[in-house]
Design a protein around this motif. Structure first.
Motif: not given
Lengths: 139, 212
Positions: A88-90, A92, A86
């Motif tokens: 890492d996605l945040m 990005v 999560l």
């Protein structure tokens, strides 16, 4: 279990404007300003999206003087994605929104090891290790 | 994380947040309970004999006195139902700190849950639970050694940093936020801080374990 992860961001805006931009970038519509003596300005911003909680606050920790805002994410360990995925996605989404993002890797006496994030041409997350000398702490 | 030139596209955080909200909508803010230490004007009834041997008037006077006690006088902050609950909360924080190998010289709660009206220079005059939402409980501890996160220049270890590095404290935050139905979090403070720091003081905190 409710693991917590943090990242730091750089922004030229003040805290309320930065929080507004962060929540917009993350598509979190349910957020509010809260009072707390645990935060430098006496306030922070707290948003929720279902079981996810995201907090935005001012930051002034040693080794992160160049990143004045902290974002914390809390997700139950039962959530469909792991907390690190999560994050890492945040990161990005934050980078795409124009924020500069870094996080603590390891803190030892006199030294902050951190990583700075960026995106490559294919929007893959790139991590760059950095070491920042910090003043020795007195106890 | 990959944009995936050939494979299926990965969801973005924003898409996940939207899906999470749709699956489990965030509760709307609840009105906080009335703080028990706020003085409440009660009409004085005619004295009559009660089963306890005290007049109802005397009992109501006792109740009124109890309500007028400040959190410091009664020994537990606003937001807790009684002293026993506060003691349990602080003991569990100390247990969580010990589980993480953190020796402490003090554990307590500070802020408007203790002073009723905030002393924070940025929000002076704001009352605990005075708005439409329940106020936070700001817990603190003073570690005897170094932590895995860096303090601020003012000597504070931020609650989110502490929660990230020490899962037992993150779990404590979560457990007591659910019990007290409001955000609860523990921050750390160095024992020695520079002048002008916002470290908890005897005036704005209730130290349950140890001393400042």
């Amino acid at each position: 279990m409710m693991p917590t992860r943090t990242v730091c961001i750089r922004s030229s805006l003040d805290l309320p404007q930065t929080a507004n931009r962060v929540f917009r970038a993350l598509s979190i519509e349910n957020w509010e300003e809260r009072d707390s003596d645990n935060h430098p300005d006496g306030i922070y911003f707290r948003g929720t999206a279902g079981e996810l909680t995201v907090k935005v606050s001012s930051y002034d920790a040693l080794g992160f003087e160049d990143y004045p805002f902290l974002i914390a994410i809390l997700a139950p360990s039962t959530f469909a994605l792991g907390i690190d995925e999560l994050v890492d996605l945040m990161v990005v989404d934050l980078l795409k929104a124009g924020f500069e993002v870094a996080r603590r890797v390891k803190y030892t006496r006199g030294l902050m090891e951190r990583e700075r994030f960026s995106l490559d041409e294919s929007s893959n997350l790139v991590r760059t290790a950095e070491k920042v000398a910090v003043p020795d702490e007195d106890l | 994380v990959s944009s995936g030139d050939t494979g299926p596209r990965k969801l973005t955080f924003a898409e996940i947040a939207k899906a999470a909200e749709k699956a489990n909508p965030s509760p709307k803010p609840k009105l906080p309970p009335v703080p028990t230490a706020v003085p409440v004007a009660t009409p004085k009834p005619a004295p009559t004999t009660a089963g306890t041997g005290k007049t109802t008037c005397a009992l109501q006077e006792e109740e009124k006195k109890k309500k007028e006690e400040t959190p410091k006088e009664r020994g537990y902050p606003l937001g807790f139902k009684d002293k026993a609950q506060f003691e349990q909360c602080m003991q569990e924080l100390k247990d969580a700190l010990e589980k993480e190998g953190i020796a402490v010289s003090a554990v307590g709660v500070r802020g408007s849950s203790v002073t009723v009206i905030s002393n924070n220079p940025n929000k002076r005059g704001k009352r605990f639970d005075g708005g439409k939402k329940a106020s936070d409980i700001d817990a603190f501890f003073v570690p005897k050694g170094f932590l895995k996160c860096s303090p601020s220049g003012g000597g504070q270890f931020r609650d989110d940093d502490v929660a990230e590095e020490y899962p037992a404290i993150s779990d404590w935050n979560q457990k007591w936020s659910e019990i007290l139905n409001r955000p609860v979090a523990a921050a750390g403070w160095k024992s020695k801080v520079r002048k002008g720091s916002h470290k908890p003081t005897a005036a704005d905190s209730i130290v349950q374990i140890g001393a400042l």
